[in-house]
Design an enzyme around this catalytic site. Structure first.
Site, PDB file in Angstrom:
ATOM      1  N   CYS A  85     116.626  64.232  95.738  1.00  0.00           N
ATOM      2  CA  CYS A  85     117.937  64.209  95.096  1.00  0.00           C
ATOM      3  C   CYS A  85     117.833  64.846  93.710  1.00  0.00           C
ATOM      4  O   CYS A  85     116.968  64.482  92.913  1.00  0.00           O
ATOM      5  CB  CYS A  85     118.435  62.772  94.985  1.00  0.00           C
ATOM      6  SG  CYS A  85     119.986  62.611  94.106  1.00  0.00           S
ATOM      7  N   GLU A  86     118.714  65.770  93.449  1.00  0.00           N
ATOM      8  CA  GLU A  86     118.663  66.468  92.164  1.00  0.00           C
ATOM      9  C   GLU A  86     119.126  65.605  91.000  1.00  0.00           C
ATOM     10  O   GLU A  86     118.890  65.956  89.857  1.00  0.00           O
ATOM     11  CB  GLU A  86     119.473  67.753  92.225  1.00  0.00           C
ATOM     12  CG  GLU A  86     120.954  67.572  92.386  1.00  0.00           C
ATOM     13  CD  GLU A  86     121.692  68.885  92.551  1.00  0.00           C
ATOM     14  OE1 GLU A  86     122.856  68.936  92.127  1.00  0.00           O
ATOM     15  OE2 GLU A  86     121.128  69.851  93.094  1.00  0.00           O
ATOM     16  N   HIS A  87     119.769  64.480  91.268  1.00  0.00           N
ATOM     17  CA  HIS A  87     120.250  63.626  90.183  1.00  0.00           C
ATOM     18  C   HIS A  87     119.146  62.800  89.535  1.00  0.00           C
ATOM     19  O   HIS A  87     119.136  62.624  88.317  1.00  0.00           O
ATOM     20  CB  HIS A  87     121.353  62.689  90.682  1.00  0.00           C
ATOM     21  CG  HIS A  87     122.570  63.408  91.132  1.00  0.00           C
ATOM     22  ND1 HIS A  87     123.475  62.870  92.013  1.00  0.00           N
ATOM     23  CD2 HIS A  87     123.033  64.653  90.847  1.00  0.00           C
ATOM     24  CE1 HIS A  87     124.445  63.734  92.243  1.00  0.00           C
ATOM     25  NE2 HIS A  87     124.192  64.815  91.541  1.00  0.00           N
ATOM     26  N   HIS A  88     118.224  62.258  90.342  1.00  0.00           N
ATOM     27  CA  HIS A  88     117.165  61.393  89.809  1.00  0.00           C
ATOM     28  C   HIS A  88     115.763  61.864  90.191  1.00  0.00           C
ATOM     29  O   HIS A  88     114.787  61.205  89.855  1.00  0.00           O
ATOM     30  CB  HIS A  88     117.347  59.955  90.320  1.00  0.00           C
ATOM     31  CG  HIS A  88     118.645  59.345  89.923  1.00  0.00           C
ATOM     32  ND1 HIS A  88     119.730  59.291  90.770  1.00  0.00           N
ATOM     33  CD2 HIS A  88     119.042  58.784  88.765  1.00  0.00           C
ATOM     34  CE1 HIS A  88     120.740  58.708  90.157  1.00  0.00           C
ATOM     35  NE2 HIS A  88     120.362  58.399  88.936  1.00  0.00           N
ATOM     36  N   GLN A 126     122.983  65.408  99.378  1.00  0.00           N
ATOM     37  CA  GLN A 126     123.221  65.414 100.822  1.00  0.00           C
ATOM     38  C   GLN A 126     124.500  66.149 101.191  1.00  0.00           C
ATOM     39  O   GLN A 126     124.534  66.889 102.177  1.00  0.00           O
ATOM     40  CB  GLN A 126     123.246  63.985 101.343  1.00  0.00           C
ATOM     41  CG  GLN A 126     123.467  63.900 102.838  1.00  0.00           C
ATOM     42  CD  GLN A 126     123.368  62.489 103.350  1.00  0.00           C
ATOM     43  OE1 GLN A 126     122.710  61.643 102.775  1.00  0.00           O
ATOM     44  NE2 GLN A 126     124.038  62.222 104.464  1.00  0.00           N
ATOM     45  N   HIS A 154     118.757  57.051 100.795  1.00  0.00           N
ATOM     46  CA  HIS A 154     118.490  57.588  99.463  1.00  0.00           C
ATOM     47  C   HIS A 154     117.744  56.555  98.623  1.00  0.00           C
ATOM     48  O   HIS A 154     118.228  55.438  98.438  1.00  0.00           O
ATOM     49  CB  HIS A 154     119.813  57.944  98.767  1.00  0.00           C
ATOM     50  CG  HIS A 154     120.520  59.089  99.409  1.00  0.00           C
ATOM     51  ND1 HIS A 154     120.594  60.322  98.818  1.00  0.00           N
ATOM     52  CD2 HIS A 154     121.167  59.194 100.587  1.00  0.00           C
ATOM     53  CE1 HIS A 154     121.265  61.136  99.614  1.00  0.00           C
ATOM     54  NE2 HIS A 154     121.624  60.479 100.687  1.00  0.00           N
ATOM     55  N   CYS A 156     117.459  56.523  95.508  1.00  0.00           N
ATOM     56  CA  CYS A 156     118.228  56.180  94.306  1.00  0.00           C
ATOM     57  C   CYS A 156     119.223  55.054  94.595  1.00  0.00           C
ATOM     58  O   CYS A 156     119.690  54.396  93.662  1.00  0.00           O
ATOM     59  CB  CYS A 156     118.933  57.399  93.715  1.00  0.00           C
ATOM     60  SG  CYS A 156     120.047  58.238  94.839  1.00  0.00           S
TER      61      CYS A 156
END
Length: 194
Positions: A85-88, A126, A154, A156
């Site tokens: 995941c590019e966020h975390h 996703q 996920h 996260c």
């Protein structure tokens, strides 16, 4: 574009210091190198052409019954994938289910997981991953319609924040004739069958 392994090693050492750890203690001494190895694998799809595995299609109009074209979908269920995941920068993974309505050309079924692997091997979300898979298939195949369903867990969500360990996320991306909910209903029903 390959992962800059030496830079990753240096940055992971710095990260360990930043969280209050000693990167030279026995348990962490090899961690920066291990992370660089993992990132080289996790992000191997950056810069790769996801359509390349679809370059070799097979004409079904040249077979023993050239006037007989498929009337229904070709579906490959349960394609295992993993991404970050590019966020975390935490992993997520699950199963991709792909269906397409072929025209006069079909592709080897082994090509579909390769497309998923290339696109999943990038920092991702996703929702975009499913759309990218659908776009790649729609643009590269002689397909009247494409449907991509992703079902993923996920980290996260399961390991931080709300810590919902039993949750999964389902996304749907559709193109062409399968963009209509009624047209994709039969395929969605087949996903639940074992």
């Amino acid at each position: 574009m390959a992962v800059d392994r030496e830079r990753v090693v240096a940055l992971v050492r710095e990260l360990l210091v930043a969280i209050g750890e000693d990167p030279d203690r026995p348990g962490l001494r090899q961690t920066p190198t291990r992370v660089a190895d993992a990132y080289s694998e996790f992000f191997s799809g950056v810069g790769e052409d996801a359509a390349a595995p679809l370059a070799h299609t097979i004409s079904i109009a040249r077979g023993p019954f050239p006037d007989t074209l498929p009337s229904g979908a070709v579906m490959l269920r349960g394609i295992r994938f993993r991404s970050v995941c590019e966020h975390h920068l935490l992993p997520f993974g699950g199963h991709a289910h792909i269906a397409y309505l072929p025209g006069e050309q079909v592709v080897g079924l082994g090509s579909l997981p390769k497309v998923v692997d290339i696109l999943a091997s990038r920092p991702q979300v996703q929702e975009r991953l499913g759309e990218q898979i659908a776009d790649t298939l729609a643009a590269s195949l002689d397909a009247r319609g494409v449907l991509v369903v992703l079902d993923a867990v996920h980290e996260c969500v399961t390991m931080r924040g709300g810590r919902q360990s039993d949750s999964s996320t389902v996304t749907i991306a559709a193109r062409g004739e399968l963009a209509e909910p009624a047209a994709r209903g039969e395929i969605i029903a087949l996903l639940g069958r074992s």
